[in-house]
Scaffold this motif. Structure first.
Motif, PDB file in Angstrom:
ATOM      1  N   ARG A 121      27.443  34.466  35.470  1.00  0.00           N
ATOM      2  CA  ARG A 121      28.602  34.442  36.364  1.00  0.00           C
ATOM      3  C   ARG A 121      29.947  34.308  35.662  1.00  0.00           C
ATOM      4  O   ARG A 121      30.970  34.275  36.326  1.00  0.00           O
ATOM      5  CB  ARG A 121      28.447  33.393  37.466  1.00  0.00           C
ATOM      6  CG  ARG A 121      27.320  33.771  38.436  1.00  0.00           C
ATOM      7  CD  ARG A 121      27.251  32.837  39.570  1.00  0.00           C
ATOM      8  NE  ARG A 121      26.278  31.820  39.191  1.00  0.00           N
ATOM      9  CZ  ARG A 121      26.042  30.708  39.833  1.00  0.00           C
ATOM     10  NH1 ARG A 121      26.699  30.416  40.896  1.00  0.00           N
ATOM     11  NH2 ARG A 121      25.140  29.861  39.424  1.00  0.00           N
ATOM     12  N   ASP A 122      29.974  34.227  34.317  1.00  0.00           N
ATOM     13  CA  ASP A 122      31.253  34.285  33.608  1.00  0.00           C
ATOM     14  C   ASP A 122      31.833  35.683  33.788  1.00  0.00           C
ATOM     15  O   ASP A 122      31.092  36.676  33.847  1.00  0.00           O
ATOM     16  CB  ASP A 122      31.074  34.046  32.105  1.00  0.00           C
ATOM     17  CG  ASP A 122      30.952  32.581  31.732  1.00  0.00           C
ATOM     18  OD1 ASP A 122      31.121  31.711  32.617  1.00  0.00           O
ATOM     19  OD2 ASP A 122      30.669  32.309  30.547  1.00  0.00           O
ATOM     20  N   THR A 123      33.138  35.776  33.852  1.00  0.00           N
ATOM     21  CA  THR A 123      33.793  37.079  33.922  1.00  0.00           C
ATOM     22  C   THR A 123      33.836  37.674  32.521  1.00  0.00           C
ATOM     23  O   THR A 123      34.331  37.044  31.588  1.00  0.00           O
ATOM     24  CB  THR A 123      35.215  36.950  34.491  1.00  0.00           C
ATOM     25  OG1 THR A 123      35.132  36.444  35.820  1.00  0.00           O
ATOM     26  CG2 THR A 123      35.929  38.289  34.509  1.00  0.00           C
ATOM     27  N   LEU A 124      33.298  38.881  32.390  1.00  0.00           N
ATOM     28  CA  LEU A 124      33.293  39.569  31.106  1.00  0.00           C
ATOM     29  C   LEU A 124      34.525  40.453  30.939  1.00  0.00           C
ATOM     30  O   LEU A 124      35.066  40.573  29.834  1.00  0.00           O
ATOM     31  CB  LEU A 124      32.032  40.419  30.958  1.00  0.00           C
ATOM     32  CG  LEU A 124      30.698  39.667  31.046  1.00  0.00           C
ATOM     33  CD1 LEU A 124      29.536  40.645  30.956  1.00  0.00           C
ATOM     34  CD2 LEU A 124      30.610  38.605  29.971  1.00  0.00           C
ATOM     35  N   ALA A 125      34.962  41.078  32.033  1.00  0.00           N
ATOM     36  CA  ALA A 125      36.095  41.999  31.974  1.00  0.00           C
ATOM     37  C   ALA A 125      36.701  42.170  33.356  1.00  0.00           C
ATOM     38  O   ALA A 125      36.079  41.829  34.365  1.00  0.00           O
ATOM     39  CB  ALA A 125      35.634  43.361  31.443  1.00  0.00           C
ATOM     40  N   GLU A 126      37.914  42.711  33.384  1.00  0.00           N
ATOM     41  CA  GLU A 126      38.547  43.116  34.633  1.00  0.00           C
ATOM     42  C   GLU A 126      38.604  44.638  34.649  1.00  0.00           C
ATOM     43  O   GLU A 126      39.010  45.258  33.668  1.00  0.00           O
ATOM     44  CB  GLU A 126      39.960  42.556  34.744  1.00  0.00           C
ATOM     45  CG  GLU A 126      40.012  41.080  34.994  1.00  0.00           C
ATOM     46  CD  GLU A 126      41.429  40.578  35.197  1.00  0.00           C
ATOM     47  OE1 GLU A 126      42.399  41.338  34.975  1.00  0.00           O
ATOM     48  OE2 GLU A 126      41.577  39.411  35.580  1.00  0.00           O
ATOM     49  N   ILE A 127      38.185  45.203  35.778  1.00  0.00           N
ATOM     50  CA  ILE A 127      38.149  46.647  35.960  1.00  0.00           C
ATOM     51  C   ILE A 127      39.181  47.023  37.023  1.00  0.00           C
ATOM     52  O   ILE A 127      39.241  46.386  38.072  1.00  0.00           O
ATOM     53  CB  ILE A 127      36.744  47.104  36.437  1.00  0.00           C
ATOM     54  CG1 ILE A 127      35.637  46.538  35.539  1.00  0.00           C
ATOM     55  CG2 ILE A 127      36.675  48.612  36.557  1.00  0.00           C
ATOM     56  CD1 ILE A 127      35.646  47.010  34.132  1.00  0.00           C
ATOM     57  N   GLU A 128      39.971  48.058  36.756  1.00  0.00           N
ATOM     58  CA  GLU A 128      41.000  48.493  37.698  1.00  0.00           C
ATOM     59  C   GLU A 128      40.728  49.906  38.192  1.00  0.00           C
ATOM     60  O   GLU A 128      40.322  50.775  37.433  1.00  0.00           O
ATOM     61  CB  GLU A 128      42.379  48.505  37.036  1.00  0.00           C
ATOM     62  CG  GLU A 128      42.949  47.169  36.748  1.00  0.00           C
ATOM     63  CD  GLU A 128      44.336  47.256  36.126  1.00  0.00           C
ATOM     64  OE1 GLU A 128      44.849  48.374  35.900  1.00  0.00           O
ATOM     65  OE2 GLU A 128      44.906  46.196  35.841  1.00  0.00           O
ATOM     66  N   THR A 129      40.988  50.093  39.482  1.00  0.00           N
ATOM     67  CA  THR A 129      41.065  51.430  40.066  1.00  0.00           C
ATOM     68  C   THR A 129      42.469  51.548  40.627  1.00  0.00           C
ATOM     69  O   THR A 129      43.261  50.606  40.539  1.00  0.00           O
ATOM     70  CB  THR A 129      40.023  51.633  41.186  1.00  0.00           C
ATOM     71  OG1 THR A 129      40.374  50.795  42.289  1.00  0.00           O
ATOM     72  CG2 THR A 129      38.616  51.322  40.706  1.00  0.00           C
ATOM     73  N   ASP A 130      42.778  52.676  41.239  1.00  0.00           N
ATOM     74  CA  ASP A 130      44.111  52.817  41.815  1.00  0.00           C
ATOM     75  C   ASP A 130      44.309  51.909  43.030  1.00  0.00           C
ATOM     76  O   ASP A 130      45.428  51.691  43.468  1.00  0.00           O
ATOM     77  CB  ASP A 130      44.403  54.275  42.172  1.00  0.00           C
ATOM     78  CG  ASP A 130      43.376  54.870  43.116  1.00  0.00           C
ATOM     79  OD1 ASP A 130      42.277  54.299  43.257  1.00  0.00           O
ATOM     80  OD2 ASP A 130      43.665  55.923  43.710  1.00  0.00           O
ATOM     81  N   LYS A 131      43.231  51.316  43.552  1.00  0.00           N
ATOM     82  CA  LYS A 131      43.340  50.495  44.755  1.00  0.00           C
ATOM     83  C   LYS A 131      42.980  49.033  44.558  1.00  0.00           C
ATOM     84  O   LYS A 131      43.278  48.213  45.420  1.00  0.00           O
ATOM     85  CB  LYS A 131      42.459  51.071  45.858  1.00  0.00           C
ATOM     86  CG  LYS A 131      42.905  52.449  46.278  1.00  0.00           C
ATOM     87  CD  LYS A 131      42.087  52.981  47.411  1.00  0.00           C
ATOM     88  CE  LYS A 131      42.591  54.373  47.739  1.00  0.00           C
ATOM     89  NZ  LYS A 131      42.052  54.894  48.947  1.00  0.00           N
ATOM     90  N   ALA A 132      42.311  48.671  43.472  1.00  0.00           N
ATOM     91  CA  ALA A 132      41.842  47.289  43.345  1.00  0.00           C
ATOM     92  C   ALA A 132      41.605  46.908  41.891  1.00  0.00           C
ATOM     93  O   ALA A 132      41.414  47.766  41.032  1.00  0.00           O
ATOM     94  CB  ALA A 132      40.542  47.114  44.123  1.00  0.00           C
TER      95      ALA A 132
END
Length: 114
Positions: A33-44
């Motif tokens: 449950r640790d966050t490994l990365a942040e992923i972006e799309t054009d909406k979120a």
């Protein structure tokens, strides 16, 4: 056991997303449950969380790179897999290495011209 972390489909029907930031470093241990990365799309922007304890053996994509859904973004290992031949593991998974371009064979900021 080592395995590839692949870019998830963040948006329904999406084929690409941006790996905005890494929250872990190479050779760093993480827990479920640790966050490994942040992923972006054009909406979120979505956190990519670990589904089990482990260690990051190799980051394959630089932060800020646009990546196809399903493309490998990191090589992860079990909690006691800190040592080993990362290049051999990547070859076993069919992932080419390209040390001259920094993290990852998938590193690129622009989508391929079609």
């Amino acid at each position: 056991m080592a395995h590839l972390l692949r870019m998830p489909e963040v948006a329904a029907g999406g084929t690409r997303a941006v790996l905005a930031t890494w929250s872990v470093a190479e050779n760093a241990a993480y827990t479920e449950r640790d966050t490994l990365a942040e992923i972006e799309t054009d909406k979120a922007t979505v956190d990519l969380d670990a589904d089990a304890d482990g260690v990051v053996l190799r980051l394959l994509v630089a932060a800020g790179a646009e990546v196809g859904v399903g493309d490998p973004i990191a090589l992860l290992g079990g909690p006691d897999e800190r040592e080993g031949d990362v290049a051999a593991l990547l070859a076993e998974f069919g992932v080419p290495t390209n040390p001259a371009s920094g993290p990852g064979p998938q590193t690129r900021a622009e989508p391929d011209a079609a």
